[in-house]
Scaffold this active site. Structure first.
Site, PDB file in Angstrom:
ATOM      1  N   HIS A 194      -8.794   0.705  -3.673  1.00 29.55           N
ATOM      2  CA  HIS A 194      -9.544   0.614  -2.456  1.00 29.55           C
ATOM      3  C   HIS A 194     -10.199   1.840  -2.168  1.00 29.55           C
ATOM      4  O   HIS A 194      -9.504   2.698  -1.592  1.00 29.55           O
ATOM      5  CB  HIS A 194      -8.600  -0.214  -1.336  1.00 29.55           C
ATOM      6  CG  HIS A 194      -9.573  -0.152   0.159  1.00 29.55           C
ATOM      7  ND1 HIS A 194      -8.900  -0.280   1.055  1.00 29.55           N
ATOM      8  CD2 HIS A 194     -10.668  -0.331   0.365  1.00 29.55           C
ATOM      9  CE1 HIS A 194      -9.587  -0.378   2.139  1.00 29.55           C
ATOM     10  NE2 HIS A 194     -10.822  -0.460   1.630  1.00 29.55           N
ATOM     11  N   MET A 240      -9.368   7.698   0.639  1.00 25.79           N
ATOM     12  CA  MET A 240     -10.139   8.077   1.902  1.00 25.79           C
ATOM     13  C   MET A 240     -10.901   9.329   1.715  1.00 25.79           C
ATOM     14  O   MET A 240      -9.976  10.275   1.348  1.00 25.79           O
ATOM     15  CB  MET A 240      -9.441   7.977   3.107  1.00 25.79           C
ATOM     16  CG  MET A 240      -8.556   6.703   3.200  1.00 25.79           C
ATOM     17  SD  MET A 240      -7.445   6.898   4.831  1.00 25.79           S
ATOM     18  CE  MET A 240      -6.711   5.222   4.992  1.00 25.79           C
ATOM     19  N   MET A 245     -11.097  -6.372   5.764  1.00 27.20           N
ATOM     20  CA  MET A 245     -10.362  -5.531   6.583  1.00 27.20           C
ATOM     21  C   MET A 245      -9.882  -6.168   7.915  1.00 27.20           C
ATOM     22  O   MET A 245     -10.943  -6.510   8.587  1.00 27.20           O
ATOM     23  CB  MET A 245     -11.146  -4.083   6.881  1.00 27.20           C
ATOM     24  CG  MET A 245     -11.720  -3.347   5.531  1.00 27.20           C
ATOM     25  SD  MET A 245      -9.959  -2.967   4.532  1.00 27.20           S
ATOM     26  CE  MET A 245      -9.050  -2.053   5.910  1.00 27.20           C
ATOM     27  N   HIS A 299      -1.364  -1.167  -4.143  1.00 26.92           N
ATOM     28  CA  HIS A 299      -2.641  -0.866  -3.539  1.00 26.92           C
ATOM     29  C   HIS A 299      -2.714   0.441  -3.125  1.00 26.92           C
ATOM     30  O   HIS A 299      -1.766   1.152  -2.531  1.00 26.92           O
ATOM     31  CB  HIS A 299      -2.566  -1.802  -2.226  1.00 26.92           C
ATOM     32  CG  HIS A 299      -4.033  -1.676  -1.375  1.00 26.92           C
ATOM     33  ND1 HIS A 299      -4.994  -2.551  -1.870  1.00 26.92           N
ATOM     34  CD2 HIS A 299      -4.289  -0.935  -0.242  1.00 26.92           C
ATOM     35  CE1 HIS A 299      -5.898  -2.144  -0.974  1.00 26.92           C
ATOM     36  NE2 HIS A 299      -5.526  -1.247   0.036  1.00 26.92           N
ATOM     37  N   SER A 339       0.937  -1.266   0.040  1.00 29.43           N
ATOM     38  CA  SER A 339       0.220   0.174   0.203  1.00 29.43           C
ATOM     39  C   SER A 339       0.858   1.137  -0.017  1.00 29.43           C
ATOM     40  O   SER A 339       1.602   1.612   0.759  1.00 29.43           O
ATOM     41  CB  SER A 339      -1.040   0.039   1.287  1.00 29.43           C
ATOM     42  OG  SER A 339      -1.534   1.496   1.433  1.00 29.43           O
ATOM     43  N   ASP A 367      -5.020   3.400  -1.627  1.00 32.24           N
ATOM     44  CA  ASP A 367      -6.108   3.819  -0.556  1.00 32.24           C
ATOM     45  C   ASP A 367      -6.699   5.154  -0.509  1.00 32.24           C
ATOM     46  O   ASP A 367      -5.850   6.287  -0.396  1.00 32.24           O
ATOM     47  CB  ASP A 367      -5.587   3.659   0.899  1.00 32.24           C
ATOM     48  CG  ASP A 367      -5.311   2.256   1.302  1.00 32.24           C
ATOM     49  OD1 ASP A 367      -6.025   1.176   1.371  1.00 32.24           O
ATOM     50  OD2 ASP A 367      -3.928   1.720   1.564  1.00 32.24           O
ATOM     51  N   MET A 410     -12.297   4.080  -0.080  1.00 32.00           N
ATOM     52  CA  MET A 410     -12.979   4.176   1.214  1.00 32.00           C
ATOM     53  C   MET A 410     -13.836   5.440   1.301  1.00 32.00           C
ATOM     54  O   MET A 410     -13.582   6.555   1.831  1.00 32.00           O
ATOM     55  CB  MET A 410     -11.834   4.137   2.578  1.00 32.00           C
ATOM     56  CG  MET A 410     -11.419   2.939   2.729  1.00 32.00           C
ATOM     57  SD  MET A 410      -9.782   2.902   3.543  1.00 32.00           S
ATOM     58  CE  MET A 410      -8.659   3.089   2.259  1.00 32.00           C
ATOM     59  N   ASP A 422      -6.335  -6.818   4.413  1.00 30.00           N
ATOM     60  CA  ASP A 422      -5.906  -5.393   4.451  1.00 30.00           C
ATOM     61  C   ASP A 422      -5.659  -4.823   5.906  1.00 30.00           C
ATOM     62  O   ASP A 422      -6.727  -4.741   6.350  1.00 30.00           O
ATOM     63  CB  ASP A 422      -6.698  -4.636   3.649  1.00 30.00           C
ATOM     64  CG  ASP A 422      -6.243  -2.999   3.416  1.00 30.00           C
ATOM     65  OD1 ASP A 422      -5.021  -2.758   3.819  1.00 30.00           O
ATOM     66  OD2 ASP A 422      -6.866  -2.288   2.699  1.00 30.00           O
TER      67      ASP A 422
END
Ligand code: DX5
Ligand code: ZN
Length: 217
Positions: free
Chosen positions: A67, A38, A138, A34, A9, A36, A69, A176
């Site tokens: 991913h 957010m 998660m 990966h 990540s 992330d 979020m 993850d």
């Protein structure tokens, strides 16, 4: 033991040297990168967005595993596909119409993933497992890197594996959060296919060696 797919990540990378860190991942045994995302609403933190992801994509030679979020992911998946996503995971908890969201991601030509928070029971995915390319389990509460691995994850992975085999599905199980060399072999034994690792890789002395060591646990 089966060889896992390793997806470091970049949340734990040095953003001031993102090209250098992505090139390190290109040269390593990492399989995917990966990403992330957010939004500060679905999770209590903001990471980065499309312009940074585009910059990562300019240097990356490996599939970008995104991913999300975020709330209302359906409004953004097309933009993330354009920014280079090959796999897009949305959160079960953020989708009132998960089945529709999965079809939308597939129609864009991406692999469709569903991420589930630690409190979400894997059984909830049973009715759409055949439509899911990847479940991101998660193993910490999403929002931050560097948190402690939640031990209940092993049980969830075993239950999910059973749901996948009962349905004759080809869904991959990704883990993850808080992944390290101690829990990695147990996760693979329980049925995990993909391991995400942020701080364990980037905070180590030699990230290239750390990635190789995770791949050969
Ligand atoms: C957490 C993120 C993870 C995180 C993993 O919200 O989804 O991908 O970056 O970081 P570590 O491996 O440090 O827990
Ligand atoms: Zn993640």
């Amino acid at each position: 033991m089966r060889t896992p797919i390793i997806a470091p990540s970049v949340l734990a990378a040095d953003f001031a040297n993102i090209q250098r860190d992505v090139e390190m991942l290109n040269a390593s045994d990492a399989d995917w990168i990966h990403i992330d995302i957010m939004d500060g609403v679905f999770v209590p933190n903001i990471s980065f967005g499309l312009p940074v992801m585009k910059a990562i994509n300019e240097h990356a030679t490996k599939p970008l595993d995104v991913h999300l979020m975020i709330e209302k992911p359906e409004n953004y998946v097309e933009a993330f596909k354009k920014a280079g996503a090959e796999i897009i995971s949305v959160h079960y908890e953020a989708c009132s119409h998960l089945h529709r969201n999965l079809q939308q991601i597939k129609a864009l030509g991406c692999k469709a993933g569903v991420a589930i928070n630690p409190h979400t029971n894997v059984q909830l995915l049973e009715d759409c497992i055949g439509d899911i390319d990847l479940v991101c389990v998660m193993s910490v509460n999403p929002g931050f890197g560097g948190q402690k691995f939640i031990e209940n994850t092993y049980k969830k992975v075993r239950q999910l594996k059973e749901i996948i085999s009962d349905a004759n599905a080809t869904t991959l199980i990704e883990i993850d959060g808080g992944v390290n060399k101690e829990n990695a072999p147990k996760l693979i034994e329980a049925g995990a296919d993909v391991l995400v690792a942020g701080s364990f890789v980037f905070n180590s002395e030699n990230p290239i060696d750390t990635i190789s060591s995770l791949k050969s646990v």
